[in-house]
Design a protein around this motif. Structure first.
Motif, PDB file in Angstrom:
ATOM      1  N   GLU A  97      37.254  11.834  91.732  1.00 11.88           N
ATOM      2  CA  GLU A  97      36.518  12.876  91.007  1.00 11.88           C
ATOM      3  C   GLU A  97      35.482  13.115  92.109  1.00 11.88           C
ATOM      4  O   GLU A  97      34.435  14.075  91.671  1.00 11.88           O
ATOM      5  N   ASP A  98      35.292  12.441  93.360  1.00 11.02           N
ATOM      6  CA  ASP A  98      33.900  12.851  94.047  1.00 11.02           C
ATOM      7  C   ASP A  98      34.227  14.194  94.824  1.00 11.02           C
ATOM      8  O   ASP A  98      35.131  14.478  95.354  1.00 11.02           O
ATOM      9  N   VAL A  99      33.116  14.964  94.758  1.00  6.42           N
ATOM     10  CA  VAL A  99      32.824  16.306  95.331  1.00  6.42           C
ATOM     11  C   VAL A  99      33.684  16.312  96.888  1.00  6.42           C
ATOM     12  O   VAL A  99      34.322  17.311  97.279  1.00  6.42           O
ATOM     13  N   VAL A 100      33.316  15.136  97.615  1.00  5.91           N
ATOM     14  CA  VAL A 100      33.778  15.230  98.944  1.00  5.91           C
ATOM     15  C   VAL A 100      35.232  15.347  99.163  1.00  5.91           C
ATOM     16  O   VAL A 100      35.537  16.006 100.332  1.00  5.91           O
ATOM     17  N   ARG A 144      30.468  14.990 103.267  1.00  3.75           N
ATOM     18  CA  ARG A 144      29.659  15.121 102.134  1.00  3.75           C
ATOM     19  C   ARG A 144      28.444  15.854 102.324  1.00  3.75           C
ATOM     20  O   ARG A 144      27.807  16.563 101.567  1.00  3.75           O
ATOM     21  N   ASP A 145      27.590  15.310 103.367  1.00  2.00           N
ATOM     22  CA  ASP A 145      26.414  15.994 103.902  1.00  2.00           C
ATOM     23  C   ASP A 145      26.466  17.183 104.223  1.00  2.00           C
ATOM     24  O   ASP A 145      25.596  18.392 103.918  1.00  2.00           O
ATOM     25  N   LYS A 146      27.520  17.615 104.939  1.00  2.00           N
ATOM     26  CA  LYS A 146      27.778  19.040 105.595  1.00  2.00           C
ATOM     27  C   LYS A 146      27.909  19.953 104.350  1.00  2.00           C
ATOM     28  O   LYS A 146      27.703  21.234 104.192  1.00  2.00           O
ATOM     29  N   LEU A 147      28.865  19.415 103.458  1.00  2.00           N
ATOM     30  CA  LEU A 147      29.085  20.455 102.138  1.00  2.00           C
ATOM     31  C   LEU A 147      27.973  20.790 101.350  1.00  2.00           C
ATOM     32  O   LEU A 147      27.848  21.639 101.166  1.00  2.00           O
ATOM     33  N   GLY A 148      26.964  19.840 101.485  1.00  2.00           N
ATOM     34  CA  GLY A 148      25.863  20.026 100.473  1.00  2.00           C
ATOM     35  C   GLY A 148      24.840  20.712 101.214  1.00  2.00           C
ATOM     36  O   GLY A 148      23.906  21.452 100.766  1.00  2.00           O
ATOM     37  N   SER A 149      24.845  20.834 102.651  1.00  2.00           N
ATOM     38  CA  SER A 149      23.682  21.528 103.268  1.00  2.00           C
ATOM     39  C   SER A 149      23.956  22.722 104.007  1.00  2.00           C
ATOM     40  O   SER A 149      23.163  23.600 104.476  1.00  2.00           O
ATOM     41  N   PRO A 151      25.722  26.264 104.505  1.00  2.00           N
ATOM     42  CA  PRO A 151      26.174  27.267 103.293  1.00  2.00           C
ATOM     43  C   PRO A 151      27.450  27.701 103.816  1.00  2.00           C
ATOM     44  O   PRO A 151      28.263  28.354 102.894  1.00  2.00           O
ATOM     45  N   LYS A 152      27.820  28.027 105.137  1.00  2.00           N
ATOM     46  CA  LYS A 152      28.908  28.617 105.637  1.00  2.00           C
ATOM     47  C   LYS A 152      30.097  27.697 105.214  1.00  2.00           C
ATOM     48  O   LYS A 152      31.270  28.081 104.697  1.00  2.00           O
ATOM     49  N   TYR A 153      29.892  26.451 105.521  1.00  2.00           N
ATOM     50  CA  TYR A 153      30.990  25.486 105.257  1.00  2.00           C
ATOM     51  C   TYR A 153      31.092  25.192 103.660  1.00  2.00           C
ATOM     52  O   TYR A 153      32.531  25.217 103.277  1.00  2.00           O
ATOM     53  N   PHE A 154      30.135  25.277 102.929  1.00  3.08           N
ATOM     54  CA  PHE A 154      30.363  25.136 101.535  1.00  3.08           C
ATOM     55  C   PHE A 154      31.339  26.460 100.987  1.00  3.08           C
ATOM     56  O   PHE A 154      32.150  26.328 100.168  1.00  3.08           O
ATOM     57  N   GLN A 155      30.739  27.587 101.573  1.00  2.00           N
ATOM     58  CA  GLN A 155      31.634  28.671 101.076  1.00  2.00           C
ATOM     59  C   GLN A 155      33.308  28.446 101.547  1.00  2.00           C
ATOM     60  O   GLN A 155      33.981  28.642 100.763  1.00  2.00           O
ATOM     61  N   GLN A 156      33.377  27.763 102.743  1.00  2.00           N
ATOM     62  CA  GLN A 156      34.807  27.764 103.000  1.00  2.00           C
ATOM     63  C   GLN A 156      35.541  26.781 102.193  1.00  2.00           C
ATOM     64  O   GLN A 156      36.831  27.038 101.673  1.00  2.00           O
ATOM     65  N   VAL A 157      34.909  25.715 101.638  1.00  2.00           N
ATOM     66  CA  VAL A 157      35.437  24.496 100.997  1.00  2.00           C
ATOM     67  C   VAL A 157      35.768  25.379  99.408  1.00  2.00           C
ATOM     68  O   VAL A 157      36.667  25.298  98.707  1.00  2.00           O
ATOM     69  N   TRP A 182      33.303  23.746  89.159  1.00  2.00           N
ATOM     70  CA  TRP A 182      31.981  24.402  89.243  1.00  2.00           C
ATOM     71  C   TRP A 182      31.043  23.023  88.950  1.00  2.00           C
ATOM     72  O   TRP A 182      30.058  22.953  89.759  1.00  2.00           O
ATOM     73  N   ASP A 183      31.434  22.500  88.151  1.00  2.00           N
ATOM     74  CA  ASP A 183      30.403  21.157  87.723  1.00  2.00           C
ATOM     75  C   ASP A 183      30.319  20.326  89.054  1.00  2.00           C
ATOM     76  O   ASP A 183      29.357  19.687  88.988  1.00  2.00           O
ATOM     77  N   LEU A 184      31.291  20.104  89.587  1.00  2.00           N
ATOM     78  CA  LEU A 184      31.253  19.453  91.181  1.00  2.00           C
ATOM     79  C   LEU A 184      30.529  19.968  92.162  1.00  2.00           C
ATOM     80  O   LEU A 184      29.758  19.415  92.837  1.00  2.00           O
ATOM     81  N   LEU A 185      30.812  21.295  92.270  1.00  2.00           N
ATOM     82  CA  LEU A 185      30.502  22.069  93.534  1.00  2.00           C
ATOM     83  C   LEU A 185      28.959  22.440  93.492  1.00  2.00           C
ATOM     84  O   LEU A 185      28.371  22.359  94.180  1.00  2.00           O
ATOM     85  N   ILE A 186      28.687  23.458  92.161  1.00  2.00           N
ATOM     86  CA  ILE A 186      27.228  23.783  92.274  1.00  2.00           C
ATOM     87  C   ILE A 186      26.208  22.912  92.277  1.00  2.00           C
ATOM     88  O   ILE A 186      25.338  23.130  93.130  1.00  2.00           O
ATOM     89  N   PRO A 187      26.075  22.039  91.505  1.00  2.00           N
ATOM     90  CA  PRO A 187      24.612  20.899  91.924  1.00  2.00           C
ATOM     91  C   PRO A 187      24.652  20.419  93.271  1.00  2.00           C
ATOM     92  O   PRO A 187      23.767  20.065  93.762  1.00  2.00           O
ATOM     93  N   HIS A 188      25.973  19.832  93.624  1.00  2.00           N
ATOM     94  CA  HIS A 188      25.945  19.634  95.091  1.00  2.00           C
ATOM     95  C   HIS A 188      25.335  20.552  96.177  1.00  2.00           C
ATOM     96  O   HIS A 188      24.615  20.344  96.838  1.00  2.00           O
TER      97      HIS A 188
END
Length: 282
Positions: A97-100, A144-149, A151-157, A182-188
């Motif tokens: 269940e890790d967001v990565v 994991r770092d890229k997903l958190g930091s 914005p463009k990559y976060f939107q793709q995922v 959402w509970d995984l992605l939004i806080p990250h």
């Protein structure tokens, strides 16, 4: 002339696909495609040529990736399914269940939760330069770092997650399932900066450090509102627009434009949230 345009379009598509998987230049893509004709053969030849990789990406071994895929795939089947995914997570030392893993699902083009097909597995891990469990573990840290930091990559995922998470044959996402992701992605994204507040002043979208935006508390307000409202689920439009809403809304919901093309669910939530703030129940 029409045939020529069609051939050029196919050639451009092949070059784009080759570059996307390998990270190579368009010049190298043309060279390998001219020699091997088919995209799959050209990609394999590129990774098997020790002199071809000039981008800093390690040349991942197709044979090693095939062996790993066969280790985890369903016995007698063609794909890795839930049991194989659990075993893979154990070997990677990562919680299922890790967001990565949503990043991994995007990179490997996983069709749905707990499933991985061979083409996505090979193309994805080769693009990431991984062919061992150890290199995959290292890649998870980067993803994991890229997903958190980013914005463009976060939107793709984030966008991929909707199709990845919904049940086969369903057009919407079950509310409970949507909330879990959402509970995984939004806080990250909030913690890493990928969901930093932006303001649209003079038509430009810029990160605005002077104004407070979405708070983690509001994510739970959103869940409470959806549960009170009921309904059949979360549409793709609501899922997609919610990301833009989180990035752009001010902390008091005061500058929300009810005349803009927001989904009605978000319109109703804004009214609900403003009433909650006004009543002092926040």
């Amino acid at each position: 002339m029409a045939q020529s345009k069609s051939s050029k379009a196919k050639s451009d598509e092949a070059i784009t696909q080759f570059c996307g998987v390998t990270g190579a230049s368009a010049k190298d893509a043309r060279r390998f495609l001219e020699k091997y004709k088919r995209v799959e053969l050209a990609i394999d030849a590129y990774f098997e040529d020790p002199n071809s990789v000039g981008t800093g990406m390690s040349a991942a071994s197709t044979s090693k990736l095939n062996q790993l895929f066969d280790k985890y795939k369903e016995p007698g089947g063609e794909d890795i399914t839930v049991d194989g995914t659990i075993k893979l997570c154990e070997d990677l030392n990562v919680n299922p269940e890790d967001v990565v893993l949503l990043s991994v699902a995007y990179e490997l083009k996983s069709p749905r939760v707990g499933e991985w097909n061979k083409k996505g597995w090979l193309d994805g891990w080769r693009r990431l330069g991984c062919d061992t469990i150890e290199s995959m573990q290292t890649s998870l840290v980067t993803l994991r770092d890229k997903l958190g930091s980013d914005p463009k990559y976060f939107q793709q995922v984030y966008n991929h997650t909707f199709d990845f998470a919904r049940s086969e044959g369903q057009r919407s996402l079950a509310t409970e399932t949507a909330q879990a992701f959402w509970d995984l992605l939004i806080p990250h994204g909030l913690n890493g900066g990928a969901l930093a507040h932006v303001s649209s002043k003079d038509g430009d979208d810029d990160v605005d450090m002077s104004e407070e935006g979405w708070k983690e508390e509001y994510t739970h307000w959103w869940f409470e509102f959806l549960n009170e409202r009921g309904g059949k689920g979360v549409s793709k439009d609501t899922w997609a627009m919610f990301l833009e809403f989180v990035r752009s809304i001010d902390v008091k919901f005061e500058r929300y434009d009810m005349e803009a093309a927001w989904p009605s669910t978000i319109d109703d939530f804004v009214q609900w949230a403003k009433a909650r703030i006004s009543s002092g129940a926040a």
